[in-house]
Design an enzyme around this catalytic site. Structure first.
Site, PDB file in Angstrom:
ATOM      1  N   GLY A 198       0.807  -1.223   0.000  1.00  0.00           N
ATOM      2  CA  GLY A 198       0.000   0.000   0.000  1.00  0.00           C
ATOM      3  C   GLY A 198       0.836   1.266   0.000  1.00  0.00           C
ATOM      4  CG  HIS A 234       5.020   4.806  -5.080  1.00  0.00           C
ATOM      5  ND1 HIS A 234       5.546   4.055  -6.107  1.00  0.00           N
ATOM      6  CD2 HIS A 234       5.495   4.243  -3.937  1.00  0.00           C
ATOM      7  CE1 HIS A 234       6.335   3.121  -5.625  1.00  0.00           C
ATOM      8  NE2 HIS A 234       6.308   3.197  -4.307  1.00  0.00           N
ATOM      9  N   GLY A 269       5.193   3.998  -9.045  1.00  0.00           N
ATOM     10  CA  GLY A 269       5.943   2.743  -9.222  1.00  0.00           C
ATOM     11  C   GLY A 269       4.999   1.551  -9.166  1.00  0.00           C
ATOM     12  CG  HIS A 270       3.021   0.544  -5.488  1.00  0.00           C
ATOM     13  ND1 HIS A 270       3.163   1.606  -4.635  1.00  0.00           N
ATOM     14  CD2 HIS A 270       3.652  -0.503  -4.885  1.00  0.00           C
ATOM     15  CE1 HIS A 270       3.842   1.235  -3.557  1.00  0.00           C
ATOM     16  NE2 HIS A 270       4.157  -0.041  -3.684  1.00  0.00           N
ATOM     17  CE  LYS A 319      13.033   1.636  -4.129  1.00  0.00           C
ATOM     18  NZ  LYS A 319      12.637   0.987  -2.927  1.00  0.00           N
ATOM     19  NE  ARG A 350      10.803   1.507   4.899  1.00  0.00           N
ATOM     20  CZ  ARG A 350      10.641   0.281   4.430  1.00  0.00           C
ATOM     21  NH1 ARG A 350      10.773   0.050   3.151  1.00  0.00           N
ATOM     22  NH2 ARG A 350      10.349  -0.715   5.244  1.00  0.00           N
TER      23      ARG A 350
HETATM   24  P1  AMP Z   1       5.958  -2.533  -1.721  1.00  0.00           P
HETATM   25  O1  AMP Z   1       4.595  -1.943  -1.559  1.00  0.00           O
HETATM   26  O2  AMP Z   1       7.050  -1.577  -1.377  1.00  0.00           O
HETATM   27  O3  AMP Z   1       6.084  -3.877  -1.059  1.00  0.00           O
HETATM   28  O4  AMP Z   1       6.125  -2.797  -3.258  1.00  0.00           O
HETATM   29  C1  AMP Z   1       5.220  -3.572  -3.990  1.00  0.00           C
HETATM   30  C2  AMP Z   1       5.796  -3.861  -5.343  1.00  0.00           C
HETATM   31  O5  AMP Z   1       6.034  -2.623  -6.019  1.00  0.00           O
HETATM   32  C3  AMP Z   1       7.146  -4.581  -5.274  1.00  0.00           C
HETATM   33  O6  AMP Z   1       7.197  -5.553  -6.305  1.00  0.00           O
HETATM   34  C4  AMP Z   1       8.138  -3.473  -5.511  1.00  0.00           C
HETATM   35  O7  AMP Z   1       9.344  -3.902  -6.081  1.00  0.00           O
HETATM   36  C5  AMP Z   1       7.358  -2.602  -6.489  1.00  0.00           C
HETATM   37  N1  AMP Z   1       7.881  -1.245  -6.476  1.00  0.00           N
HETATM   38  C6  AMP Z   1       8.076  -0.450  -5.399  1.00  0.00           C
HETATM   39  N2  AMP Z   1       8.645   0.707  -5.763  1.00  0.00           N
HETATM   40  C7  AMP Z   1       8.811   0.644  -7.107  1.00  0.00           C
HETATM   41  C8  AMP Z   1       9.366   1.524  -8.081  1.00  0.00           C
HETATM   42  N3  AMP Z   1       9.879   2.712  -7.740  1.00  0.00           N
HETATM   43  N4  AMP Z   1       9.370   1.125  -9.373  1.00  0.00           N
HETATM   44  C9  AMP Z   1       8.882  -0.100  -9.723  1.00  0.00           C
HETATM   45  N5  AMP Z   1       8.365  -0.970  -8.852  1.00  0.00           N
HETATM   46  C10 AMP Z   1       8.329  -0.612  -7.566  1.00  0.00           C
END
Ligand code: AMP
Length: 283
Positions: A31, A34, A36-37, A152, A190
């Site tokens: 959650g 952004h 990226g997600h 990432k 973060r």
């Molecule tokens: P998280 O919510 O941080 O656990 O991330 C969920 C998914 O989004 C994971 O597969 C991360 O690698 C991916 N993710 C997070 N940040 C980025 C980013 N800046 N660019 C691409 N994928 C991302």
């Protein structure tokens, strides 16, 4: 948009989609979404009929209680952000801890053939057991055709591929590019917790990775590593935890360069009390 809090209800919907031969893509997240997600979600929508996005802050992957407590939880905003892509083809699964873990909130002890002992594994005890545990539970709940993970978290991506191999799961794991802010900082949930001064300092991480890539063309891994450590030593806002140049296939540190192999450089650094990670392909 459909938002499920319970696996049993999600299952009914997914079952009927599967019976009508729809392909299901899956994007697991914690959650605080952004761009990226969202890039993962868009890719998943391109390649599947429906996409499940899980939003779950997984307690078993945190070795630091404060980090777990302070992790941003913004379900309503997340759902609204997903709705800017489409309301129809995305299904959100955002369970409580007991829906996934029942009463046993514990990680399974996995063996990823050494992948889990490098970098993040060294500095975050038990982290990848926690990640693999929750991803295996989520895969079991969603049973996706394809699952999308960001580069990432490159080490995590390799570990999930290994998990799928070990458990012989019928899911294709797709790695996606890293999305960045305009100044190069890798997007991360973060980042919103960075103070202004640390936010200004943080793009130094990617800038250093790019310079390291250039230097790696002519210099040894050791020399590049020393250069990076010296650069960080002079930066008063960022504390380097590790810089590693590794073989991209098994994450083993580079001793002698070979033209046949792909290498990546990995950084973890603290900006104040916020831990940031990033990486780059070197060749
Ligand atoms: P998280 O919510 O941080 O656990 O991330 C969920 C998914 O989004 C994971 O597969 C991360 O690698 C991916 N993710 C997070 N940040 C980025 C980013 N800046 N660019 C691409 N994928 C991302």
């Amino acid at each position: 948009m459909k938002v499920f809090r319970q696996k049993a209800n999600l299952d009914v919907t997914l079952d009927s989609l599967r019976r009508s031969n729809q392909k299901i893509g899956f994007v697991p997240t914690m959650g605080a979404l952004h761009q990226g997600h969202l890039s993962l979600v868009r890719r998943a929508l391109d390649e599947n009929d429906k996409v499940v996005v899980s939003i779950f802050v997984n307690p078993t992957q945190f070795d630091n209680k404060e980090d777990l407590q302070k992790y941003p939880r913004t379900l309503e905003t997340d759902v609204r952000l997903l709705e800017t892509i489409t309301k129809d083809d995305i299904i959100v699964y955002s369970p409580e801890v007991d829906d996934l873990y029942d009463t046993q909130v514990k990680a399974i002890d996995f063996n990823f053939k050494g992948l889990e002992q490098e970098m993040e594994g060294k500095f975050r005890t038990g982290h990848f057991d926690g990640v693999a545990t929750v991803v295996s539970k989520l895969f079991d709940a969603v049973k996706p055709d394809k699952a999308y993970f960001g580069q990432k978290d490159f080490q995590q991506l390799l570990i999930i591929k290994k998990l799928v191999e070990i458990l012989s799961l019928p899911v294709k794991v797709v790695g996606c590019d890293i999305m960045r802010e305009e100044d190069g900082l890798a997007m991360s949930s973060r980042n919103v917790r960075l103070s202004e001064i640390h936010r200004q300092a943080a793009p130094f991480i990617y800038k250093t990775l790019k310079s390291a890539r250039k230097k790696f063309g002519t210099k040894s891994a050791d020399k590049v590593t020393k250069w990076v450590m010296d650069e960080f030593a002079e930066n008063e806002y960022l504390d380097l935890e590790y810089f590693v140049i590794a073989d991209a296939s098994n994450l083993k540190r580079v001793k002698r360069k070979s033209k046949k192999k792909s290498y990546r450089a990995f950084i973890a650094a603290y900006a104040g009390d916020i831990r940031l990670i990033d990486n780059i392909a070197l060749n």
